[in-house]
Design a protein around this motif. Sequence first.
Motif, PDB file in Angstrom:
ATOM      1  N   LEU A   1       0.688  -0.933  -0.021  1.00 26.25           N
ATOM      2  CA  LEU A   1      -0.258   0.296  -0.180  1.00 26.25           C
ATOM      3  C   LEU A   1       1.140   1.274  -0.201  1.00 26.25           C
ATOM      4  O   LEU A   1       0.891   2.541  -0.966  1.00 26.25           O
ATOM      5  N   ALA A   2       2.179   1.218   0.622  1.00 30.52           N
ATOM      6  CA  ALA A   2       2.823   2.290   0.760  1.00 30.52           C
ATOM      7  C   ALA A   2       3.810   2.310  -0.593  1.00 30.52           C
ATOM      8  O   ALA A   2       3.717   3.456  -0.943  1.00 30.52           O
ATOM      9  N   ALA A   3       4.165   1.614  -1.071  1.00 28.06           N
ATOM     10  CA  ALA A   3       5.080   1.758  -2.073  1.00 28.06           C
ATOM     11  C   ALA A   3       3.901   1.926  -3.386  1.00 28.06           C
ATOM     12  O   ALA A   3       4.215   3.143  -4.044  1.00 28.06           O
ATOM     13  N   ILE A   4       2.461   1.927  -3.672  1.00 26.71           N
ATOM     14  CA  ILE A   4       1.627   2.085  -4.711  1.00 26.71           C
ATOM     15  C   ILE A   4       1.426   3.512  -4.581  1.00 26.71           C
ATOM     16  O   ILE A   4       0.985   4.268  -5.308  1.00 26.71           O
ATOM     17  N   THR A   5       0.951   3.511  -3.122  1.00 23.32           N
ATOM     18  CA  THR A   5       0.634   4.985  -2.752  1.00 23.32           C
ATOM     19  C   THR A   5       1.421   6.250  -3.055  1.00 23.32           C
ATOM     20  O   THR A   5       1.362   7.453  -3.836  1.00 23.32           O
ATOM     21  N   GLU A   6       2.818   5.582  -3.226  1.00 21.09           N
ATOM     22  CA  GLU A   6       3.538   6.370  -3.197  1.00 21.09           C
ATOM     23  C   GLU A   6       3.989   6.484  -5.161  1.00 21.09           C
ATOM     24  O   GLU A   6       4.772   8.020  -5.648  1.00 21.09           O
ATOM     25  N   VAL A   7       3.973   5.807  -5.678  1.00 20.01           N
ATOM     26  CA  VAL A   7       3.909   6.033  -7.158  1.00 20.01           C
ATOM     27  C   VAL A   7       2.912   6.214  -8.366  1.00 20.01           C
ATOM     28  O   VAL A   7       2.907   7.233  -8.370  1.00 20.01           O
ATOM     29  N   ILE A   8       1.699   6.161  -7.668  1.00 20.19           N
ATOM     30  CA  ILE A   8      -0.059   7.094  -7.322  1.00 20.19           C
ATOM     31  C   ILE A   8       1.038   8.318  -7.726  1.00 20.19           C
ATOM     32  O   ILE A   8       0.625   9.103  -8.529  1.00 20.19           O
ATOM     33  N   GLU A   9       0.974   9.110  -6.406  1.00 21.59           N
ATOM     34  CA  GLU A   9       1.220  10.506  -6.112  1.00 21.59           C
ATOM     35  C   GLU A   9       2.402  11.011  -6.894  1.00 21.59           C
ATOM     36  O   GLU A   9       2.569  12.408  -7.069  1.00 21.59           O
ATOM     37  N   GLN A  10       3.994  10.398  -7.091  1.00 25.60           N
ATOM     38  CA  GLN A  10       4.271  10.568  -8.342  1.00 25.60           C
ATOM     39  C   GLN A  10       4.369  11.317  -9.628  1.00 25.60           C
ATOM     40  O   GLN A  10       4.535  11.562 -10.257  1.00 25.60           O
ATOM     41  N   CYS A  11       3.516  10.026 -10.199  1.00 29.21           N
ATOM     42  CA  CYS A  11       2.775   9.779 -11.350  1.00 29.21           C
ATOM     43  C   CYS A  11       1.691  11.430 -11.347  1.00 29.21           C
ATOM     44  O   CYS A  11       1.720  12.292 -12.183  1.00 29.21           O
ATOM     45  N   GLN A  12       0.318  11.623 -10.541  1.00 29.99           N
ATOM     46  CA  GLN A  12       0.136  12.351 -10.600  1.00 29.99           C
ATOM     47  C   GLN A  12       0.986  14.044 -10.442  1.00 29.99           C
ATOM     48  O   GLN A  12       0.453  14.629 -10.863  1.00 29.99           O
ATOM     49  N   ASP A  13       1.357  14.162  -8.821  1.00 31.19           N
ATOM     50  CA  ASP A  13       2.863  15.106  -9.484  1.00 31.19           C
ATOM     51  C   ASP A  13       3.121  15.379 -11.138  1.00 31.19           C
ATOM     52  O   ASP A  13       2.948  17.016 -11.355  1.00 31.19           O
ATOM     53  N   ASN A  14       3.241  14.725 -12.093  1.00 32.11           N
ATOM     54  CA  ASN A  14       3.801  14.892 -13.189  1.00 32.11           C
ATOM     55  C   ASN A  14       2.838  14.681 -14.468  1.00 32.11           C
ATOM     56  O   ASN A  14       3.388  15.603 -15.568  1.00 32.11           O
ATOM     57  N   LEU A  15       1.720  14.266 -14.137  1.00 31.16           N
ATOM     58  CA  LEU A  15       0.593  14.915 -15.404  1.00 31.16           C
ATOM     59  C   LEU A  15       0.419  16.437 -15.367  1.00 31.16           C
ATOM     60  O   LEU A  15       0.459  16.533 -16.372  1.00 31.16           O
ATOM     61  N   GLY A  16       0.050  16.776 -14.004  1.00 34.27           N
ATOM     62  CA  GLY A  16      -0.633  18.265 -14.166  1.00 34.27           C
ATOM     63  C   GLY A  16      -1.800  18.676 -14.785  1.00 34.27           C
ATOM     64  O   GLY A  16      -2.397  19.278 -15.572  1.00 34.27           O
ATOM     65  N   GLY A  17      -2.799  17.200 -13.930  1.00 32.77           N
ATOM     66  CA  GLY A  17      -4.036  17.310 -14.563  1.00 32.77           C
ATOM     67  C   GLY A  17      -4.453  16.253 -15.500  1.00 32.77           C
ATOM     68  O   GLY A  17      -5.567  16.266 -15.816  1.00 32.77           O
ATOM     69  N   LYS A  18      -3.630  15.795 -16.271  1.00 31.22           N
ATOM     70  CA  LYS A  18      -3.439  15.358 -17.660  1.00 31.22           C
ATOM     71  C   LYS A  18      -4.270  13.809 -17.252  1.00 31.22           C
ATOM     72  O   LYS A  18      -4.278  13.313 -15.846  1.00 31.22           O
TER      73      LYS A  18
ATOM     74  N   PHE B   1       4.594  -8.906  -4.124  1.00 31.08           N
ATOM     75  CA  PHE B   1       4.131  -7.581  -3.731  1.00 31.08           C
ATOM     76  C   PHE B   1       2.806  -8.185  -3.570  1.00 31.08           C
ATOM     77  O   PHE B   1       1.669  -9.628  -3.822  1.00 31.08           O
ATOM     78  N   ASP B   2       1.889  -7.258  -3.035  1.00 31.46           N
ATOM     79  CA  ASP B   2       0.360  -7.370  -2.971  1.00 31.46           C
ATOM     80  C   ASP B   2      -0.714  -7.197  -4.609  1.00 31.46           C
ATOM     81  O   ASP B   2      -1.199  -5.391  -4.543  1.00 31.46           O
ATOM     82  N   TYR B   3      -0.403  -7.966  -5.278  1.00 33.57           N
ATOM     83  CA  TYR B   3      -1.125  -6.935  -6.137  1.00 33.57           C
ATOM     84  C   TYR B   3      -2.685  -6.894  -6.927  1.00 33.57           C
ATOM     85  O   TYR B   3      -3.050  -5.889  -7.253  1.00 33.57           O
ATOM     86  N   ALA B   4      -3.347  -7.747  -6.066  1.00 34.65           N
ATOM     87  CA  ALA B   4      -4.594  -7.671  -6.633  1.00 34.65           C
ATOM     88  C   ALA B   4      -5.111  -5.620  -5.694  1.00 34.65           C
ATOM     89  O   ALA B   4      -5.685  -4.992  -6.569  1.00 34.65           O
ATOM     90  N   LEU B   5      -4.004  -5.350  -4.514  1.00 35.43           N
ATOM     91  CA  LEU B   5      -4.044  -4.297  -4.416  1.00 35.43           C
ATOM     92  C   LEU B   5      -3.896  -3.655  -4.960  1.00 35.43           C
ATOM     93  O   LEU B   5      -4.086  -1.542  -4.819  1.00 35.43           O
ATOM     94  N   ILE B   6      -2.676  -3.393  -5.330  1.00 31.39           N
ATOM     95  CA  ILE B   6      -1.394  -2.662  -6.327  1.00 31.39           C
ATOM     96  C   ILE B   6      -2.495  -2.377  -7.439  1.00 31.39           C
ATOM     97  O   ILE B   6      -3.188  -1.137  -7.658  1.00 31.39           O
ATOM     98  N   LEU B   7      -3.184  -3.289  -8.039  1.00 27.88           N
ATOM     99  CA  LEU B   7      -3.768  -2.916  -9.210  1.00 27.88           C
ATOM    100  C   LEU B   7      -5.482  -2.101  -9.010  1.00 27.88           C
ATOM    101  O   LEU B   7      -6.478  -0.907  -9.350  1.00 27.88           O
ATOM    102  N   GLN B   8      -5.333  -2.931  -7.808  1.00 29.07           N
ATOM    103  CA  GLN B   8      -7.172  -1.525  -7.396  1.00 29.07           C
ATOM    104  C   GLN B   8      -6.651  -0.699  -7.281  1.00 29.07           C
ATOM    105  O   GLN B   8      -7.535   0.919  -7.618  1.00 29.07           O
ATOM    106  N   GLU B   9      -5.711  -0.077  -6.491  1.00 23.54           N
ATOM    107  CA  GLU B   9      -5.004   1.763  -6.148  1.00 23.54           C
ATOM    108  C   GLU B   9      -4.969   2.242  -8.282  1.00 23.54           C
ATOM    109  O   GLU B   9      -5.867   3.394  -7.579  1.00 23.54           O
TER     110      GLU B   9
END
Length: 385
Positions: free
Chosen positions: A15-32, A45-53
């Motif tokens: 959960l910590a890993a995918i939360t960090e990854v998504i935040e990194q992506c969103q910061d660089n997407l600029g709303g796109k 890893f817990d793939y089910a959790l990661i894919l769901q997130e």
Amino acid sequence: MLNVVVGHSNDPDSLAAITEVIEQCQDNLGGKFPQAGILFAAIDFDYALILQEIVQAFPGIELIGGTTDAEISSLLKFQQDSIALMLFCADEIEIYAGLGRNLSKDPILATKQAVEQAKSKIKNQALTQLCLTFPESLTVDGVAIVEGLKLALGKDIPIFGGLTADQWKFEKTYQFFQTEILHDAVPLLIFSGKFLFSQGVASGWHPLGKKGKVTKVDKNILYEIDGKPALDFYHHYLGGLSPSGEYPLAVFESEAEEFYMRAPSIHDIKTGSITFLGEVPADTFVQIAQASRDEILGAAKTSILNALNNYPGKQPDTALFFSCAARRLLLGTRTIEEYQLAQECLTESIPGCGFYTHGEISPLNGGGETRLHHETFVTLLIGMH
């Protein structure tokens, strides 16, 4: 406009890993909003959790991916227990996913289903197309997957990617499609639109001795070269050394100097046969190949320089890398240098992502039909006109 972003975390908590990854992506997407994504994940890893997130964060995303031997990105360089996510936003490129199941039962049918599912969503079939895929590696020969994809796509559409891995356990690899976790499957993305791409393929291995002709073979079991046991061919050049990943076979399908590699897995002293990790075609010419660690590392730089030199535009928008798990094993602690050498050639503004595979997929440098490679470093650059 092609906007590509990368997120990468080596946090062991899913959960910590995918939360960090998504935040990194969103910061660089600029709303796109991303159309498609690729997830590369280590084996625990817990793939089910990661894919769901990911799907919750980016509803409607065309998402594929798979498990790896190691992961690489422009953010964290080389990592062995991490997750990396690459997202694609493009106005003029259609990117759609497809999935084929039960590969080992019928590779032709499974690859056809995957291609048809993706293609059915594409509005303009006439534009440039390219396929990315990360299929199963343990239940079926990668060559059968590549041949099935070529049959379904047409031989002129280039295919890039790699076979999923499981950190040398050789027990079970996983493929991802949206929120599904699969094995024995072939997920893919088809890109269609006005985009540019180029590739580089290099291994660092160089053939030694004379070429021999494959005279008796059953798919990936090579019995005879020049009418004599395949093991004799190896022993002639290597003395008492047994076939191993350090001495793969260079396979020449034509008179051209270009070759692809086949890695040996086991051999049979009684029959003199050698079993390889992929099919070796009959009537091709083969040579044993060797390489030093410096030559293996140098190939990463050669691969990316080839791609850059061949790139038809000013500057690519993204880079994808597929390197072999056997290269990582042979390079040991020096594996990190492979990506460092590759990145030296790219400007820091170009997001990159990739993984270590059980077999790399791409055409040879000269273009033409897609091949399955072993022990090779493949670079793919994509950008807009």
